[in-house]
Write a protein that holds these residues in place. Structure first.
Motif, PDB file in Angstrom:
ATOM      1  N   LEU A   7       0.826  -1.201   0.000  1.00 31.44           N
ATOM      2  CA  LEU A   7       0.000   0.000   0.000  1.00 31.44           C
ATOM      3  C   LEU A   7       0.862   1.253   0.000  1.00 31.44           C
ATOM      4  CD1 LEU A   7      -2.786   1.394   0.285  1.00 31.44           C
ATOM      5  CD2 LEU A   7      -2.505   1.176   2.768  1.00 31.44           C
ATOM      6  N   VAL A   9       0.574   5.269   0.455  1.00 33.61           N
ATOM      7  CA  VAL A   9      -0.321   6.289   0.980  1.00 33.61           C
ATOM      8  C   VAL A   9       0.189   7.661   0.548  1.00 33.61           C
ATOM      9  CG1 VAL A   9      -1.172   7.404   3.078  1.00 33.61           C
ATOM     10  CG2 VAL A   9      -1.089   4.910   2.936  1.00 33.61           C
ATOM     11  N   ARG A  33      -3.727   4.686  -1.388  1.00 32.78           N
ATOM     12  CA  ARG A  33      -4.696   5.373  -0.541  1.00 32.78           C
ATOM     13  C   ARG A  33      -4.402   6.862  -0.656  1.00 32.78           C
ATOM     14  NH1 ARG A  33      -4.037   3.640   5.182  1.00 32.78           N
ATOM     15  NH2 ARG A  33      -5.266   1.842   4.504  1.00 32.78           N
ATOM     16  N   VAL A  35      -5.163  10.606   0.462  1.00 33.27           N
ATOM     17  CA  VAL A  35      -5.665  11.206   1.689  1.00 33.27           C
ATOM     18  C   VAL A  35      -5.703  12.732   1.576  1.00 33.27           C
ATOM     19  CG1 VAL A  35      -5.315  11.425   4.188  1.00 33.27           C
ATOM     20  CG2 VAL A  35      -4.634   9.301   3.006  1.00 33.27           C
ATOM     21  N   HIS A  50      -9.462   8.565   1.094  1.00 36.59           N
ATOM     22  CA  HIS A  50      -9.507   8.561   2.558  1.00 36.59           C
ATOM     23  C   HIS A  50      -9.626   9.993   3.034  1.00 36.59           C
ATOM     24  CE1 HIS A  50      -8.430   7.083   6.672  1.00 36.59           C
ATOM     25  NE2 HIS A  50      -7.941   8.309   6.783  1.00 36.59           N
ATOM     26  N   ALA A  63      -4.449   7.491   8.830  1.00 29.85           N
ATOM     27  CA  ALA A  63      -4.228   7.651   7.393  1.00 29.85           C
ATOM     28  C   ALA A  63      -3.138   6.720   6.877  1.00 29.85           C
ATOM     29  CB  ALA A  63      -3.877   9.095   7.077  1.00 29.85           C
ATOM     30  N   CYS A  64      -2.105   6.496   7.696  1.00 33.17           N
ATOM     31  CA  CYS A  64      -0.931   5.728   7.261  1.00 33.17           C
ATOM     32  C   CYS A  64      -1.036   4.238   7.570  1.00 33.17           C
ATOM     33  CB  CYS A  64       0.326   6.266   7.934  1.00 33.17           C
ATOM     34  SG  CYS A  64       0.737   7.971   7.509  1.00 33.17           S
ATOM     35  N   ALA A  67       0.545   1.028   5.588  1.00 29.80           N
ATOM     36  CA  ALA A  67       1.311   1.523   4.433  1.00 29.80           C
ATOM     37  C   ALA A  67       2.678   0.880   4.331  1.00 29.80           C
ATOM     38  CB  ALA A  67       1.465   3.036   4.518  1.00 29.80           C
ATOM     39  N   VAL A  70       4.819   6.026   2.502  1.00 26.10           N
ATOM     40  CA  VAL A  70       3.976   7.200   2.698  1.00 26.10           C
ATOM     41  C   VAL A  70       4.634   8.384   1.995  1.00 26.10           C
ATOM     42  CG1 VAL A  70       3.044   8.838   4.372  1.00 26.10           C
ATOM     43  CG2 VAL A  70       3.057   6.388   4.907  1.00 26.10           C
TER      44      VAL A  70
END
Length: 316
Positions: A7, A9, A33, A35, A50, A63-64, A67, A70
């Motif tokens: 993932l 982010v 993702r 954000v 998100h 949020a993270c 991940a 990031v």
């Protein structure tokens, strides 16, 4: 790194750089993702929206979560950097560390202060203005976190940007929007000084390279960009692409001061006017020497794509 996670982010995905990073990752088939506060982010396959507030450690951790990498592309309002940016970045660092993720910070060049040569990563953080100092302090805090083993960090720095999605930038609506409307395109600063400008998709590709390569860890990197141009050369390319006689003007120091009396954002440009009245050029040879050749988008091609985006953009 998070165990068995793929993932990516992107924080600040509703902005110009964050949105470009989300698109670049999606084009590579990554799970993303995206954000921001509103939850309105690029609508792309494989991108999860998100809605979150990353100004607190709790919000950043949420949020993270999960991940692998990031990308910190978020920023407070330009006039609120000093008051809000360090707290946000501390929260992001905590969020990425809690996830066991690598953190890639989308940085700029304010920390160097006035320079007399192309900027390289080994230059001291000599800025004395508030925005330059806060940028230097955030970068050092993140690198200290890397050195302590708290998390892995890579920092990618770029100059002023332009491109699809680039509205709140000195090479944004006052250049592209104005030219398309047949108005005067205004360049902030002297028209005759060379200036490095990054194209948003190129900046995104550079940041994604940093996110996926362990050699980037613990280091600052200047992201590749096409050759520096003077303001006049850049605006000439814009009007050449439009096939129209040029209408250009400089927004000089006197006008900046006058407009700044009623516009806080324009007023804030005064503290870094040295970026506007002399050469402001980056050197990305460290990046290309480490990661290999990087195909930057020629300015003419990038300007054409930016004008296309502005044409298709709904009228604000």
């Amino acid at each position: 790194m998070s165990a068995a996670s793929d993932l990516h982010v992107v924080l600040g995905a509703g902005g110009a750089i964050g949105g470009s990073v989300a698109r670049e990752l999606a084009s590579r088939g990554r799970r993303v993702r995206a954000v921001n506060r509103s939850g309105k982010v690029p609508s792309l396959d494989g991108v999860e929206a998100h809605r979150g507030d990353i100004t607190s450690a709790e919000g950043a951790k949420a949020a993270c979560e999960g991940a692998d990498v990031v990308y910190h592309c978020a920023a407070p309002a330009y006039t609120r950097w000093v008051q809000e940016f360090p707290r946000m970045t501390d929260a992001v660092r905590e969020g990425a560390a809690a996830a066991g993720a690598k953190l890639v910070f989308a940085d700029n060049l304010y920390m160097y202060g006035p320079v007399g040569a192309p900027m390289t990563e080994d230059m001291p953080s000599a800025a004395r203005n508030p925005k330059g100092r806060v940028r230097a302090e955030m970068a050092e805090s993140l690198l200290a976190g890397h050195r302590s083993g708290e998390l892995r960090v890579a920092i990618g720095r770029a100059s002023d940007y332009y491109g699809p999605g680039g509205v709140n930038t000195t090479a944004g609506t006052t250049v592209f929007g104005a030219a398309l409307r047949g108005k005067v395109a205004r360049w902030v600063g002297s028209l005759d000084q060379p200036h490095s400008l990054g194209y948003l998709p190129d900046i995104a590709k550079g940041l994604v390279v940093l996110g996926g390569d362990e050699r980037a860890d613990g280091e600052v990197w200047h992201l590749p960009a096409a050759e520096p141009l003077t303001g006049e050369e850049f605006l000439d390319l814009v009007f050449a692409e439009l096939g129209q006689p040029r209408k250009i003007a400089a927004l000089g120091r006197g006008m900046q001061r006058a407009i700044g009396l009623v516009n806080p954002t324009v007023r804030a440009l005064g503290e870094t006017w040295y970026q506007r009245d002399r050469p402001f050029v980056t050197d990305a040879s460290k990046f290309t020497g480490t990661f290999g050749p990087f195909a930057v988008t020629p300015h003419a091609e990038a300007i054409a794509a930016t004008l296309d985006w502005y044409r298709a953009r709904p009228t604000p």
